[in-house]
Design a protein around this motif. Structure first.
Motif, short mmCIF file in Angstrom:
data_model
loop_
_atom_site.label_atom_id
_atom_site.label_comp_id
_atom_site.label_asym_id
_atom_site.label_seq_id
_atom_site.Cartn_x
_atom_site.Cartn_y
_atom_site.Cartn_z
N ASP A 74 0.84 -1.19 0.00
CA ASP A 74 0.00 0.00 0.00
C ASP A 74 0.89 1.25 0.00
OD1 ASP A 74 -1.75 2.04 0.44
OD2 ASP A 74 -2.90 0.99 1.97
N ILE A 75 0.93 1.93 -1.14
CA ILE A 75 1.79 3.11 -1.29
C ILE A 75 1.44 4.19 -0.25
CG2 ILE A 75 2.21 5.10 -2.83
CD1 ILE A 75 3.67 2.82 -3.99
N LEU A 76 0.16 4.28 0.08
CA LEU A 76 -0.26 5.35 0.99
C LEU A 76 0.15 5.08 2.43
CD1 LEU A 76 -3.79 6.10 -0.51
CD2 LEU A 76 -1.56 7.05 -1.11
N GLU A 77 0.55 3.85 2.71
CA GLU A 77 0.96 3.50 4.08
C GLU A 77 2.47 3.44 4.23
OE1 GLU A 77 -1.05 2.97 6.68
OE2 GLU A 77 -2.77 3.49 5.41
N LEU A 78 3.21 3.61 3.15
CA LEU A 78 4.67 3.47 3.23
C LEU A 78 5.31 4.63 3.97
CD1 LEU A 78 5.67 2.28 -0.38
CD2 LEU A 78 5.42 0.89 1.68
N SER A 79 6.40 4.35 4.68
CA SER A 79 7.17 5.43 5.31
C SER A 79 7.89 6.21 4.20
CB SER A 79 8.21 4.84 6.26
OG SER A 79 9.19 4.14 5.51
N SER A 80 8.39 7.40 4.54
CA SER A 80 9.10 8.21 3.54
C SER A 80 10.31 7.46 3.00
CB SER A 80 9.57 9.53 4.15
OG SER A 80 8.47 10.22 4.65
N ASP A 81 11.02 6.74 3.88
CA ASP A 81 12.21 6.01 3.43
C ASP A 81 11.82 4.89 2.46
OD1 ASP A 81 13.89 7.58 4.82
OD2 ASP A 81 14.18 6.18 6.50
N ASP A 82 10.76 4.16 2.79
CA ASP A 82 10.33 3.07 1.91
C ASP A 82 9.86 3.61 0.56
OD1 ASP A 82 10.95 1.19 3.77
OD2 ASP A 82 8.91 0.95 4.54
N LEU A 83 9.19 4.76 0.61
CA LEU A 83 8.71 5.35 -0.63
C LEU A 83 9.88 5.82 -1.49
CD1 LEU A 83 6.12 6.07 -2.12
CD2 LEU A 83 6.17 8.30 -1.00
N ARG A 84 10.89 6.40 -0.84
CA ARG A 84 12.08 6.85 -1.58
C ARG A 84 12.78 5.67 -2.25
NH1 ARG A 84 13.10 10.99 1.71
NH2 ARG A 84 13.96 9.65 3.32
N ALA A 85 12.75 4.54 -1.57
CA ALA A 85 13.41 3.35 -2.14
C ALA A 85 12.68 2.87 -3.39
CB ALA A 85 13.44 2.24 -1.09
N GLU A 110 26.61 12.28 -14.69
CA GLU A 110 26.73 12.19 -13.23
C GLU A 110 25.37 11.96 -12.60
OE1 GLU A 110 28.47 16.00 -12.60
OE2 GLU A 110 30.53 15.25 -12.60
N GLN A 111 24.35 12.64 -13.14
CA GLN A 111 23.01 12.52 -12.53
C GLN A 111 22.45 11.12 -12.68
OE1 GLN A 111 20.31 15.96 -13.13
NE2 GLN A 111 22.05 16.92 -14.16
N ILE A 112 22.66 10.54 -13.86
CA ILE A 112 22.12 9.19 -14.07
C ILE A 112 22.92 8.17 -13.25
CG2 ILE A 112 21.68 7.39 -15.79
CD1 ILE A 112 21.36 9.72 -17.85
N ALA A 113 24.25 8.34 -13.24
CA ALA A 113 25.09 7.42 -12.47
C ALA A 113 24.75 7.51 -10.98
CB ALA A 113 26.57 7.74 -12.71
N GLU A 114 24.46 8.71 -10.52
CA GLU A 114 24.12 8.89 -9.11
C GLU A 114 22.81 8.17 -8.77
OE1 GLU A 114 25.70 9.83 -6.60
OE2 GLU A 114 23.98 9.75 -5.22
N THR A 115 21.87 8.20 -9.72
CA THR A 115 20.60 7.48 -9.50
C THR A 115 20.88 5.99 -9.32
OG1 THR A 115 19.43 9.09 -10.84
CG2 THR A 115 18.32 7.00 -10.48
N ILE A 116 21.78 5.46 -10.14
CA ILE A 116 22.12 4.03 -10.04
C ILE A 116 22.78 3.75 -8.69
CG2 ILE A 116 23.54 2.17 -11.01
CD1 ILE A 116 23.22 3.58 -13.75
N ARG A 117 23.75 4.59 -8.31
CA ARG A 117 24.48 4.36 -7.05
C ARG A 117 23.58 4.51 -5.83
NH1 ARG A 117 28.92 7.21 -9.64
NH2 ARG A 117 28.03 9.09 -8.76
N ALA A 118 22.54 5.39 -5.96
CA ALA A 118 21.64 5.62 -4.81
C ALA A 118 20.83 4.37 -4.49
CB ALA A 118 20.71 6.79 -5.11
N HIS A 119 20.60 3.53 -5.50
CA HIS A 119 19.74 2.37 -5.27
C HIS A 119 20.48 1.04 -5.33
CE1 HIS A 119 16.02 4.67 -5.27
NE2 HIS A 119 16.44 5.33 -6.33
N GLU A 120 21.70 1.04 -5.85
CA GLU A 120 22.41 -0.22 -6.00
C GLU A 120 23.85 -0.06 -5.55
OE1 GLU A 120 21.90 -2.15 -9.80
OE2 GLU A 120 20.04 -1.05 -10.13
N ASP A 121 24.40 -1.13 -5.02
CA ASP A 121 25.79 -1.11 -4.52
C ASP A 121 26.73 -1.46 -5.68
OD1 ASP A 121 27.99 -1.07 -2.96
OD2 ASP A 121 27.65 -3.06 -2.08
#
Ligand code: SF4
Length: 359
Positions: A74-85, A110-121
């Motif tokens: 349920d998207i409406l019940e997610l915490s801000s951190d879970d939603l950001r993920a 840089e912006q696209i690479a940063e998006t990848i690094r933000a979600h993946e190791d």
């Protein structure tokens, strides 16, 4: 199980003129890998419905009812951190204004690479390689060189391609495209649509495409939702909608859509304007503009039903349903429209003319 389920979603905006109910009880679902168009005029609430999916409404907007489930959560019940993920990872978004979506002080790479690094190791090198591959995939030539370009060095069309690359960075299950080609010139638009068409055909990413352009929907979508004044008034597989539209508003949109080889000097338009959603019309919201309106239309709100049987819409996403009192048996005169949709690009290569008549 559906990838995305929207149930009775209600979105309101609080303005000086009053409360605007931009989305009023819409329900639909999207399955993995399918492309669904959400169409209607400006002011129909399409963008509000799409932004609500990721709780991205601006300060005056609020989701006041309904449910949004993505992969059962349920998207409406997610915490801000879970939603950001989920944002930018499982669900990507492409907005109309690509310039505003890009940060002017970082290169697009840089912006696209940063998006990848933000979600993946991943290492910096891997993020860079994947970014270059993404830029190539969305049709940006010399991607390794373009990696170091700042947004202002790209044309509007190239910026939009970069935004699509960023939205695809983490291989999302769902891509929401909100008027992605509006404001771009026709040839640039065709290039962006080609990228989306390839994506729809070759990947498992589902797409929700928000547009006012039924021609764009015809090229890309499997199914279509037609939204008017905050409500869904027709839902159908794309071919059914084009060759056998059931709602007078859909008919109006189709007749107003230019076609290849069109010899009409003037395109007809739907009379009147989209209603004020602070005080929408009673009954069927389309009745002040509908050429077939009868007295009952201003008193009764038509439910979504299956036209052939008049049965209420069930959960089958492939069913063709429309919200018009014709199909509940309430109209005395009935709809008697006859539309002609010329299809220069029929599958058999023959020009064909379809005449729709719901009687
Ligand atoms: S219910 Fe009446 S006003 Fe609404 S679309 Fe049908 S005929 Fe037109």
């Amino acid at each position: 199980m559906a990838l995305l389920e929207v149930e009775d979603l209600v979105v309101q905006y609080y303005t000086e003129d009053g409360v605007v109910r931009a989305v009023d009880g819409i329900s639909y679902e999207i399955r993995a890998g399918e492309t669904v168009g959400l169409v209607g005029e400006s002011g129909a609430g399409k963008s509000a419905a799409s932004r609500a999916l990721l709780r991205l409404l601006d300060g005056t907007g609020e989701i006041v009812g309904g449910k949004i489930r993505f992969r059962g959560r349920d998207i409406l019940e997610l915490s801000s951190d879970d939603l950001r993920a989920i944002r930018g990872n499982e669900i990507g978004m492409v907005f109309q204004d690509a310039g505003a979506a890009l940060n002017p002080v970082y290169t697009i790479g840089e912006q696209i690479a940063e998006t990848i690094r933000a979600h993946e190791d991943v290492s910096d090198g891997e993020a860079r390689d994947r970014t270059i591959a993404l830029l190539d995939r969305v049709g940006i030539s010399k991607p390794a060189t373009r990696y170091t370009d700042y947004p202002h060095e790209l044309s509007g069309g190239m910026q939009q391609r970069a935004v699509i690359a960023m939205a695809l960075a983490c291989d999302p299950a769902l891509l929401i495209c909100d008027e992605p080609t509006t404001g771009l010139d026709v040839t640039v638009q065709a290039g962006i649509l080609e990228v989306l068409a390839e994506l729809a055909a070759e990947s498992e990413t589902a797409i929700q495409l928000v547009t006012h352009d039924l021609g764009v929907v015809a090229d890309l979508c499997d199914r279509v939702l037609v939204q008017y004044a905050g409500e869904i008034v027709e839902r159908a597989p794309v071919e059914d909608l084009y060759y056998d539209p059931k709602h007078p508003y859909t008919v109006g949109l189709l007749v107003a859509t230019p076609r290849l080889g069109d010899d009409r000097e003037r395109l007809p338009t739907i009379p009147g304007t989209a209603p004020d959603l602070v005080a929408p019309p009673t009954g069927c919201r389309f009745h002040p503009r509908c050429p077939y309106a009868e007295g009952c239309c201003s008193r009764r709100r038509p439910p979504l039903v299956e036209p052939a049987s008049g049965s209420p819409a069930n959960g089958d996403p492939d069913a063709h349903v429309a919200a018009c009192l014709e199909y509940t048996g309430d109209l005395e005169t009935g709809l008697d429209y006859e539309i002609q949709v010329r299809d220069e690009a029929g599958e058999d290569g023959q020009e064909r003319t379809h005449q729709g008549d719901p009687q």
